[in-house]
Design a protein around this motif. Structure first.
Motif, mmCIF file in Angstrom:
data_model
loop_
_atom_site.group_PDB
_atom_site.id
_atom_site.type_symbol
_atom_site.label_atom_id
_atom_site.label_comp_id
_atom_site.label_asym_id
_atom_site.label_seq_id
_atom_site.Cartn_x
_atom_site.Cartn_y
_atom_site.Cartn_z
ATOM 1 N N GLU A 1 40.919 44.735 43.473
ATOM 2 C CA GLU A 1 42.218 44.100 43.703
ATOM 3 C C GLU A 1 42.960 43.833 42.394
ATOM 4 O O GLU A 1 44.193 43.791 42.362
ATOM 5 C CB GLU A 1 42.045 42.795 44.501
ATOM 6 C CG GLU A 1 41.378 41.652 43.753
ATOM 7 C CD GLU A 1 39.847 41.740 43.615
ATOM 8 O OE1 GLU A 1 39.276 40.837 42.978
ATOM 9 O OE2 GLU A 1 39.223 42.688 44.115
ATOM 10 N N ILE A 2 42.228 43.668 41.293
ATOM 11 C CA ILE A 2 42.852 43.410 39.990
ATOM 12 C C ILE A 2 43.646 44.626 39.512
ATOM 13 O O ILE A 2 44.641 44.497 38.810
ATOM 14 C CB ILE A 2 41.788 42.981 38.950
ATOM 15 C CG1 ILE A 2 41.291 41.570 39.280
ATOM 16 C CG2 ILE A 2 42.332 43.034 37.531
ATOM 17 C CD1 ILE A 2 40.172 41.072 38.384
ATOM 18 N N LEU B 1 36.160 47.116 36.853
ATOM 19 C CA LEU B 1 37.237 46.674 37.742
ATOM 20 C C LEU B 1 37.224 47.456 39.050
ATOM 21 O O LEU B 1 37.325 46.862 40.126
ATOM 22 C CB LEU B 1 38.589 46.814 37.043
ATOM 23 C CG LEU B 1 38.852 45.832 35.900
ATOM 24 C CD1 LEU B 1 40.160 46.168 35.198
ATOM 25 C CD2 LEU B 1 38.871 44.405 36.407
ATOM 26 N N TRP C 1 42.707 41.882 32.479
ATOM 27 C CA TRP C 1 41.484 41.318 31.891
ATOM 28 C C TRP C 1 41.870 40.385 30.754
ATOM 29 O O TRP C 1 43.021 40.308 30.356
ATOM 30 C CB TRP C 1 40.554 42.430 31.402
ATOM 31 C CG TRP C 1 39.111 42.004 31.359
ATOM 32 C CD1 TRP C 1 38.365 41.743 30.236
ATOM 33 C CD2 TRP C 1 38.249 41.751 32.465
ATOM 34 N NE1 TRP C 1 37.095 41.350 30.583
ATOM 35 C CE2 TRP C 1 36.996 41.349 31.957
ATOM 36 C CE3 TRP C 1 38.412 41.819 33.849
ATOM 37 C CZ2 TRP C 1 35.911 41.019 32.772
ATOM 38 C CZ3 TRP C 1 37.328 41.491 34.663
ATOM 39 C CH2 TRP C 1 36.097 41.103 34.122
ATOM 40 N N PHE D 1 38.796 35.840 35.107
ATOM 41 C CA PHE D 1 38.008 37.059 35.091
ATOM 42 C C PHE D 1 36.525 36.759 34.894
ATOM 43 O O PHE D 1 36.081 36.460 33.792
ATOM 44 C CB PHE D 1 38.526 38.006 33.997
ATOM 45 C CG PHE D 1 39.997 38.266 34.129
ATOM 46 C CD1 PHE D 1 40.475 39.130 35.105
ATOM 47 C CD2 PHE D 1 40.909 37.617 33.324
ATOM 48 C CE1 PHE D 1 41.833 39.354 35.260
ATOM 49 C CE2 PHE D 1 42.272 37.830 33.464
ATOM 50 C CZ PHE D 1 42.738 38.699 34.441
ATOM 51 N N ALA D 2 35.769 36.830 35.983
ATOM 52 C CA ALA D 2 34.306 36.710 35.980
ATOM 53 C C ALA D 2 33.808 35.437 35.296
ATOM 54 O O ALA D 2 32.782 35.446 34.624
ATOM 55 C CB ALA D 2 33.684 37.956 35.322
ATOM 56 N N ASN E 1 33.870 46.245 40.975
ATOM 57 C CA ASN E 1 33.675 44.834 41.320
ATOM 58 C C ASN E 1 34.950 44.053 41.642
ATOM 59 O O ASN E 1 34.890 43.049 42.338
ATOM 60 C CB ASN E 1 32.947 44.122 40.177
ATOM 61 C CG ASN E 1 31.602 44.754 39.889
ATOM 62 O OD1 ASN E 1 30.821 44.998 40.795
ATOM 63 N ND2 ASN E 1 31.344 45.030 38.622
ATOM 64 N N PHE E 2 36.079 44.489 41.094
ATOM 65 C CA PHE E 2 37.329 43.745 41.257
ATOM 66 C C PHE E 2 38.500 44.693 41.517
ATOM 67 O O PHE E 2 39.494 44.671 40.793
ATOM 68 C CB PHE E 2 37.619 42.908 40.000
ATOM 69 C CG PHE E 2 36.476 42.046 39.538
ATOM 70 C CD1 PHE E 2 36.176 40.851 40.179
ATOM 71 C CD2 PHE E 2 35.699 42.435 38.451
ATOM 72 C CE1 PHE E 2 35.127 40.062 39.749
ATOM 73 C CE2 PHE E 2 34.649 41.648 38.010
ATOM 74 C CZ PHE E 2 34.359 40.454 38.666
#
Length: 182
Positions: free
Chosen positions: A138-139, A132, A147, A66-67, A135-136
Motif C-alpha cells: 500500500e505504501i 515494500l 520510507w 515505517f516498521a 510487506n507494505f
C-alpha cells in the motif's frame, strides 16, 4: 497555498509558522533512529554545517510510519540525535508523514513533488523496493512518502523544487543546494 501558510510544531511542543523560513533554502527530511538509513543524520548534519551560514535550513521531522523505526518520544529522539550523530539542525515534533493523519506539511510537499522511483544506483534500492512490494504494498501507491529519510528541497521563494528518496546520492543533494544558494 504556499509552504509559508503552514504551521508546524517544534519538538518542544511550540507552534511555529513556516513563514519564519522565508528567504531560506530548506531541506526537509522525515527521519527515524532505527532505520537502515539512520546514518543519513550524519550526512544531513554535514550539509547543515556547511551551508547554514549561506542560507540553508535543514529540518528533521521524526516519524514512526515505517516498521516502527522511530519508537522514542521527542525528548529522547533529540538526545539520541545529538549524542550519536551530532545533530544541531532543527528537529520538529514526531508525527505522521503519510496517510490520513500525515502532517499538513508532508501532504503539501508530496502534492508538489511526487514519487519518481528509487535511485537505481544505490545498493539498497532493490532491497527497499522488494521489502515494500512484499510487506507494505500500500505504501507504493500514490505520491506519499515511501520510507524514512525522504527529503524535499524548497527554494528561497517557498517553491518545492526537488524530492530525494532515501536512496538519492548526497552529492546530488549537495549540488542542488549549492545551485539554489547562488
Amino acid at each position: 497555498m504556499k509552504i509559508y501558510d503552514i504551521n508546524v510544531t517544534t519538538n518542544r511542543g511550540e507552534s511555529k509558522s513556516m513563514s519564519e523560513y522565508k528567504g531560506k533554502v530548506l531541506l526537509i527530511a522525515n527521519t527515524a533512529s532505527k532505520c537502515g538509513f539512520t546514518d543519513q543524520y550524519t550526512q544531513l548534519e554535514k550539509l547543515n554545517a556547511e551551508f547554514k551560514d549561506k542560507g540553508l535550513c535543514v529540518l528533521g521531522f521524526p516519524s514512526d510510519n515505517f516498521a516502527n523505526q522511530e519508537p522514542d518520544d521527542d525528548e529522547n529522539i533529540a538526545k539520541n540525535c545529538q549524542l550519536n550523530f551530532g545533530v544541531t539542525f532543527e528537529l520538529l515534533k514526531k508525527g505522521d508523514v503519510r496517510g490520513e493523519n500525515a502532517a499538513e506539511i508532508f501532504k503539501f510537499l508530496t502534492s508538489k513533488q511526487g514519487f519518481k522511483g528509487f535511485d537505481k544506483e544505490h545498493p539498497l534500492s532493490a532491497k527497499v523496493s522488494e521489502t515494500l512490494e512484499k510487506n507494505f504494498p500500500e505504501i507504493l501507491k500514490g505520491d506519499g512518502v515511501k520510507w524514512n529519510f525522504t527529503k524535499f528541497l524548497v527554494d528561497k521563494n517557498g517553491e518545492v523544487v526537488a524530492r530525494f528518496e532515501p536512496t538519492a546520492s548526497f552529492d546530488k543533494i549537495k549540488n542542488s543546494i549549492e545551485n539554489l544558494l547562488k
